[in-house]
Scaffold this motif. Structure first.
Motif, short mmCIF file in Angstrom:
data_model
loop_
_atom_site.label_atom_id
_atom_site.label_comp_id
_atom_site.label_asym_id
_atom_site.label_seq_id
_atom_site.Cartn_x
_atom_site.Cartn_y
_atom_site.Cartn_z
N TYR A 11 3.12 -10.01 -2.18
CA TYR A 11 3.34 -11.26 -1.43
C TYR A 11 3.22 -12.41 -2.42
N VAL A 16 0.79 -6.07 -4.68
CA VAL A 16 -0.05 -5.20 -3.86
C VAL A 16 0.23 -3.73 -4.14
N PRO A 35 -8.72 2.99 1.37
CA PRO A 35 -9.65 1.97 1.89
C PRO A 35 -8.93 0.73 2.39
N ASN A 36 -9.68 -0.12 3.07
CA ASN A 36 -9.13 -1.40 3.53
C ASN A 36 -8.56 -2.17 2.37
N GLY A 37 -7.39 -2.72 2.59
CA GLY A 37 -6.78 -3.57 1.57
C GLY A 37 -6.06 -2.80 0.48
N ALA A 38 -5.97 -1.47 0.60
CA ALA A 38 -5.33 -0.65 -0.44
C ALA A 38 -3.83 -0.91 -0.52
N GLY A 39 -3.24 -1.33 0.61
CA GLY A 39 -1.80 -1.60 0.62
C GLY A 39 -1.02 -0.71 1.56
N LYS A 40 -1.72 -0.02 2.47
CA LYS A 40 -1.05 0.93 3.38
C LYS A 40 -0.04 0.21 4.29
N THR A 41 -0.51 -0.87 4.91
CA THR A 41 0.37 -1.61 5.82
C THR A 41 1.53 -2.23 5.04
N THR A 42 1.24 -2.69 3.84
CA THR A 42 2.30 -3.27 3.01
C THR A 42 3.37 -2.22 2.70
N ARG A 45 5.53 -1.80 5.65
CA ARG A 45 6.47 -2.94 5.79
C ARG A 45 7.62 -2.81 4.81
P1 ATP Z 1 -6.29 -2.11 6.10
O1 ATP Z 1 -6.72 -0.67 6.10
O2 ATP Z 1 -7.44 -3.04 6.01
O3 ATP Z 1 -5.30 -2.45 7.17
P2 ATP Z 1 -4.18 -1.86 4.12
O4 ATP Z 1 -4.40 -0.72 3.20
O5 ATP Z 1 -3.20 -1.67 5.22
O6 ATP Z 1 -5.57 -2.34 4.68
P3 ATP Z 1 -2.63 -4.19 3.45
O7 ATP Z 1 -2.73 -4.76 4.82
O8 ATP Z 1 -1.34 -3.63 3.01
O9 ATP Z 1 -3.76 -3.09 3.21
O10 ATP Z 1 -3.10 -5.31 2.43
C1 ATP Z 1 -3.06 -5.14 1.01
C2 ATP Z 1 -3.35 -6.46 0.35
O11 ATP Z 1 -2.28 -7.38 0.63
C3 ATP Z 1 -4.62 -7.14 0.81
O12 ATP Z 1 -5.24 -7.70 -0.30
C4 ATP Z 1 -4.14 -8.20 1.78
O13 ATP Z 1 -5.00 -9.30 1.78
C5 ATP Z 1 -2.79 -8.58 1.19
N1 ATP Z 1 -1.86 -9.03 2.23
C6 ATP Z 1 -1.51 -8.36 3.37
N2 ATP Z 1 -0.61 -9.05 4.10
C7 ATP Z 1 -0.39 -10.21 3.43
C8 ATP Z 1 0.44 -11.36 3.66
N3 ATP Z 1 1.23 -11.44 4.73
N4 ATP Z 1 0.39 -12.35 2.72
C9 ATP Z 1 -0.38 -12.26 1.63
N5 ATP Z 1 -1.18 -11.21 1.35
C10 ATP Z 1 -1.19 -10.19 2.23
#
Ligand code: ATP
Length: 230
Positions: A11, A16, A35-42, A45
Motif C-alpha cells: 500500500y 506488504v 500471525p496478525n499483520g503477516a499479509g494474508k488479507t492483502t 485482495r
Molecule cells: P490479520 O490476521 O490481522 O487480519 P493479515 O495477515 O490479514 O492480518 P493484512 O491485513 O494483509 O494482514 O495486513 C498486512 C499489513 O498491511 C499490515 O501491516 C497492515 O497494517 C497493512 N495494511 C492492510 N491494509 C492496509 C491499507 N488499506 N492501507 C495501508 N496499509 C494496510
C-alpha cells in the motif's frame, strides 16, 4: 489450477508481500496461515484483483489474470468472500441470491442455494442484515456457490461464529472442493484449517516461510510463526 507467482505488493510506500508464490490445483484446499499483520488479507485482495501487484503473476486455469479487473476474474470463476462477509444487508435473502444469478436463472439459483443451506430457504423474505452472523455467512457462501466457482478465496469465514455453525460451513467447504473448486482459506481456527487443507502455506512478514502438507506442519513451527519469532 490457481497460481500466484513471485508476487510483491503493498500500500503506497509500504511493501506488504514479498515474492509470494502459491499453487492451488482444482479440487484442493490451500490454507494460508500466519500471525496478525503477516499479509494474508492483502494476498487475498491481490488474488481478487483489488490490489495490483508491483511484480509477479497470477493465473487461473492456464490464463494469465495479472492484469484482469475484479469483474473479469469473477467471470472466469474466481470468487472472493472478504472478511466481514460481503452480503447486502438492506436487501432480502432472495434479492441477495437473485443478484448473483444469471438472467432468467433466479429460481434455479435459489434452489441451488437452499440445497446447500436449507436454513436460507426459511428466510428468503428476510433482510440479510437482520440475520445472525452465521446465517449471513451462509448467505455469502451460497452466493458464491450459485456461480459454480472454480476458485474461492475465503477470508476468516468462521470469525465470531458458534462451533456448530463453523462445522456446517466446513462441511460445505469440503463439498465445494469435492465439486472441483480450488479453495484458498485464511482461517483463525488453525486445526480446522489443517484438517481440510491439502497444502499449508505459512506467511510471516509478507513472505512464505513454509509450505507443505498439513502433516508436515509441526506445532513448534506454528507456534514460532504465530508469536512472530524469526
Ligand atoms: P490479520 O490476521 O490481522 O487480519 P493479515 O495477515 O490479514 O492480518 P493484512 O491485513 O494483509 O494482514 O495486513 C498486512 C499489513 O498491511 C499490515 O501491516 C497492515 O497494517 C497493512 N495494511 C492492510 N491494509 C492496509 C491499507 N488499506 N492501507 C495501508 N496499509 C494496510
Amino acid at each position: 489450477m490457481f497460481s500466484v507467482t513471485d508476487v510483491t505488493a503493498g500500500y503506497g510506500e509500504s511493501t506488504v508481500l514479498r515474492g509470494v508464490s502459491l499453487e492451488v490445483p482444482d479440487g484442493t484446499v490451500a490454507a494460508l496461515l500466519g500471525p496478525n499483520g503477516a499479509g494474508k488479507t492483502t494476498l487475498m485482495r491481490v488474488a481478487a484483483g483489488l490490489i495490483r501487484p508491483r511484480s509477479g503473476r497470477l493465473s487461473l486455469g492456464g490464463a494469465d489474470i495479472t492484469r484482469s479487473s475484479p469483474n473479469q476474474r469473477v467471470k472466469r470463476g474466481l470468487c472472493h468472500i472478504p472478511e466481514g462477509r460481503g452480503v447486502f444487508p438492506s436487501l432480502t435473502v432472495r434479492e441477495n441470491l437473485s443478484l448473483q444469478s444469471a438472467p432468467g436463472q433466479q429460481a434455479q439459483s435459489i434452489e441451488r442455494a437452499v440445497s446447500a443451506f436449507p436454513r436460507l430457504g426459511e428466510r428468503l423474505p428476510q433482510l440479510a442484515g437482520t440475520m445472525s452472523g452465521g446465517e449471513q455467512q451462509m448467505l455469502a457462501l451460497a452466493r458464491a456457490y450459485i456461480q459454480n466457482p472454480r476458485v474461492v478465496l475465503l477470508d476468516e469465514v468462521s470469525l465470531g461464529l458458534a462451533p456448530k455453525v463453523v462445522d456446517e460451513i466446513f462441511e460445505f467447504l469440503a463439498k465445494l472442493r469435492d465439486g472441483g473448486a480450488a479453495l484458498v482459506l485464511v482461517e483463525q481456527y488453525v486445526n480446522r484449517a489443517l484438517a481440510l487443507a491439502d497444502q499449508v502455506y505459512l506467511l510471516n512478514r509478507g513472505e512464505i516461510v513454509f509450505s507443505g502438507s498439513p502433516d508436515q506442519v509441526d506445532e513448534a513451527t506454528l507456534f514460532e510463526q504465530y508469536v512472530g519469532v524469526g
